[in-house]
Scaffold this active site. Structure first.
Site, mmCIF file in Angstrom:
data_model
loop_
_atom_site.group_PDB
_atom_site.id
_atom_site.type_symbol
_atom_site.label_atom_id
_atom_site.label_comp_id
_atom_site.label_asym_id
_atom_site.label_seq_id
_atom_site.Cartn_x
_atom_site.Cartn_y
_atom_site.Cartn_z
ATOM 1 N N GLU A 1 0.833 -1.204 0.000
ATOM 2 C CA GLU A 1 0.000 0.000 0.000
ATOM 3 C C GLU A 1 0.869 1.257 0.000
ATOM 4 O O GLU A 1 0.517 2.275 -0.595
ATOM 5 C CB GLU A 1 -0.957 0.003 1.189
ATOM 6 C CG GLU A 1 -1.990 -1.127 1.169
ATOM 7 C CD GLU A 1 -2.746 -1.257 -0.147
ATOM 8 O OE1 GLU A 1 -2.945 -0.241 -0.843
ATOM 9 O OE2 GLU A 1 -3.117 -2.399 -0.495
ATOM 10 N N HIS B 1 1.735 2.153 -3.464
ATOM 11 C CA HIS B 1 0.659 2.954 -4.080
ATOM 12 C C HIS B 1 0.727 4.387 -3.557
ATOM 13 O O HIS B 1 0.525 5.347 -4.304
ATOM 14 C CB HIS B 1 -0.714 2.379 -3.707
ATOM 15 C CG HIS B 1 -1.100 1.125 -4.415
ATOM 16 N ND1 HIS B 1 -1.078 0.998 -5.781
ATOM 17 C CD2 HIS B 1 -1.583 -0.066 -3.948
ATOM 18 C CE1 HIS B 1 -1.520 -0.218 -6.116
ATOM 19 N NE2 HIS B 1 -1.825 -0.882 -5.022
HETATM 20 ZN ZN LIG Z 1 -2.536 -2.849 -4.789
#
Ligand SMILES: [Zn+2]
Length: 677
Positions: free
Chosen positions: A466, A469
């Protein structure tokens, strides 16, 4: 009535929303005003007497809808991570209204006339590369939304979009309902086999729910998965497993099966209206993969080797179970339990021995420091800023020259009112269309809160994923809002997140940050070696459960007659056609497969993780080949990918980073599926 804080200027530091002042009743008027404002802006563009230009049409559209965007981001972030009945009701009410609003824009003939005119003479407009791509994408998005249809077709498109928005919202709410509705309340005597971290987390959960002195297992992955891994009570494992895999399957108000049916029928109709054979063909037409055949080829390259590896794993698990005195065949609720025992036996390693070295705070620091070494960004925690929940921590991100890069919110714990899974989102995206706008990025995880919070290796990987991202959002240099950060094709968006996971497993990282929560001692070299050796372990299982879900997704979205689909019969038929091992379940069964049905983002797109894994495994090999996981030239080229957003074609970006096309060998090796193994 006092002023609506969503409509007033936001004066909190860094452009953070005034969370404390926002009440549920503020959203509806703010949504309404936001939509009205954008429609007025769009009408001014569409009806303009001036000949279309890039500035008065495309850039003007990029500037439109700022209030609506701001309100929507606050609302959808909170209705995912801190929801309640009032927000859920507003979500149901506004899902179709917002879809209708989008349809009015996408199906506006005057507006499309201007875009089409610009598109037709795009080579003569003197556009920069990012502008050319923006115009082409805008034109394509309008066409794919139905701009070329006749009035009746447009009307139907709008109806379908509105209804789908409602169905997606209900689907997600039903999953959350079933997850919160169920709990397994245990006494100390029922905890046989559970290590201390799992007992602590279950005690904490019981305390949170006001059941003092007992223990609670919930259907959050961070609660149920450790229970299935460690509990030696086969009866309780079965109970928990069945509850977990039956989310969405209960007759009555929260049954997701009829919703799936209607969603599939509408998606197929939408695809047909636009001239595609199926929804999958429609979706893939605008992806890196381009066509279903490419996806099927990739999935089949891993499916048979994964099944072979899983079959060998099953034999080893069955032997272990028999040595332990059970003659029962390994069932779905047994796999994790015996796999963990086998891992302990084979690598002399157990999760309970590893976890004390994976303290949440240290893993967060590892993720931050990795970003510093690779990309030159710094994270400093800030206190006293407005937030929506006391668990959330906030960091100011700066570059090495001290310049402000953005704000990063870390929301790490599972709790009531938070959807399951892990995801990245934003409260504001970076752009520089009219001066610099800095991003406000949020990462959500669902770790079980404890003192201290200890992670499994997989959970630490999720944290890094995450965060990858998050960096994609934070490092964005795209000037136009709709090209910012993660606005890339779905089967490319997992590249920046997945490649980042590799830095967790780098020995440099683990030696420094995997330190014992009590003694502060670094992870012993011997344990580190065994931990890394064990990384291929159980990859047959992991690859089978994932790939089956990706195959199921493609099957649902290529079916020629979805009107006749019965969800469970269909699932059964796919499972038997692909030869699914009976001891392993599809990673997400349809009625709680939120990737597919609580939005359309990953519909006919669940393969994207594997698609991107070809790139991330191959891409990280470049660092291995260089002999330095922080090799500065490679890191700079990788940073270009994070910074580019959707300003360039993804394969072009990859080629510029790697210097050649991606190869699948690294993925097969990484998962222990290479031919020789
Ligand atoms: Zn992902």
């Amino acid at each position: 009535m006092t002023e609506n804080p969503l409509l007033a200027p936001w004066t909190e530091p860094f452009g953070l929303p005034p969370f404390a002042a926002i009440k549920p009743e503020h959203y509806p008027p703010a949504f309404d005003r936001g939509m009205d404002e954008q429609l007025a802006e769009i009408a001014a563009i569409a009806k303009s007497a001036d000949a279309p230009s890039f500035a008065n049409t495309v850039e003007a559209m990029e500037r439109s809808g700022q209030l609506l965007g701001r309100v929507s981001r606050v609302f959808f972030n909170l209705s995912s991570s801190a929801t309640n009945d009032a927000l859920e009701a507003i979500a149901r009410d506004y899902a179709p209204k917002l879809a209708e609003h989008q349809s009015r824009i996408n199906l506006d003939p005057d507006l499309f006339g201007r875009i089409a005119d610009l598109h037709a003479r795009r080579e003569t407009l003197g556009l920069a590369t990012d502008q050319m791509r923006l115009l082409e994408r805008l034109h394509l998005d309008f066409v794919r939304s139905g701009a070329l249809l006749d009035p009746a077709g447009k009307q139907r498109m709008a109806e379908i979009s509105g209804r789908l928005a409602t169905l997606h919202t209900l689907f997600g709410q039903n999953v959350l309902h079933d997850e919160e509705d169920w709990q397994l309340v245990l006494d100390a005597a029922d905890l046989e086999g559970l290590p201390e971290f799992a007992r602590n987390a279950a005690a904490q959960k019981a305390a949170d729910r006001g059941i003092a002195g007992r223990y609670v297992i919930t259907l959050a992955r961070s609660s149920v998965e450790p229970f299935l891994t460690f509990s030696s009570r086969r009866d309780l494992r079965q109970t928990a497993y069945e509850a977990w895999t039956n989310r969405g399957y209960h007759d009555g108000l929260h049954d997701n099966r009829p919703l799936i049916h209607e969603i599939l029928v509408l998606r197929a109709e939408l695809a047909r209206l636009l001239g595609y054979d199926s929804y999958a063909v429609y979706r893939l037409d605008d992806s890196m993969a381009k066509e279903t055949a490419a996806v099927e080829r990739l999935l089949s390259q891993v499916w048979e080797p994964a099944k072979r590896k899983a079959a060998a794993e099953r034999i080893a698990l069955q032997e272990l179970a028999m040595r332990e005195g059970t003659n029962a065949a390994i069932a779905k609720w047994d796999w994790r339990y015996y796999a963990e025992k086998l891992r302990q036996a084979k690598y002399d390693i157990d999760e309970a021995e590893v976890k004390p070295y994976f303290v949440l705070e240290n893993m967060v620091q590892a993720a931050f420091d990795t970003a510093h070494r690779l990309f030159g960004v710094n994270f400093a925690e800030r206190q006293g800023l407005p937030l929506y929940h006391p668990d959330v921590r906030v960091y100011e991100v700066t570059d090495d020259a001290g310049g402000h890069v953005g704000i990063f919110l870390h929301d790490n714990f599972a709790r009531t009112g938070k959807h399951s899974g892990a995801w990245m989102s934003s409260f504001r995206d970076r752009d520089s269309l009219d001066g610099e706008v800095a991003p406000i990025i949020v990462n959500n995880n669902n770790f079980a809160k404890a003192t201290p919070t200890l992670l499994s290796f997989d959970e630490a990987e999720t944290l890094f994923h995450e965060f990858g991202h998050g960096l994609h959002g934070l490092l964005s240099r795209a000037r136009y809002p709709s090209q910012a950060g993660t606005s890339v094709r779905r089967d490319f968006v997992e590249f920046p997140s997945q490649i980042y996971e590799h830095w967790l497993a780098a020995p440099e990282t683990l030696r420094k940050y995997a330190v014992h929560y009590e003694t502060g001692a670094p992870i012993p070299e011997d344990l580190l070696r065994r931990l890394l050796e064990a990384r291929n372990f159980d990859q047959g299982f992991a690859t089978v459960e994932y790939t089956a879900a990706a195959l199921l997704d493609i099957a649902f979205h290529t079916d020629p007659s979805p009107a006749t689909i019965d969800v469970e019969t269909f699932e059964q038929a796919v499972v038997s056609r692909i030869g699914m091992p009976p001891e392993i379940a599809v990673r997400h069964r349809p009625a709680h497969f939120q990737h597919l049905f609580s939005g359309s983002g990953y519909a006919a797109g669940y393969y994207a993780y594997l698609w991107a894994e070809v790139l991330d495994a191959d891409g990280f090999e470049a660092f291995a080949e260089a002999g330095d996981v922080f090799e500065p030239h490679l890191a700079a080229r990788l940073k270009d990918i994070y910074a580019s957003g959707d300003t360039r074609d993804p394969m072009e970006l990859y080629l510029a980073f790697r210097g050649r096309a991606p190869r699948i060998e690294a993925l097969l090796k990484h998962r222990g599926l290479a031919a020789a193994e």
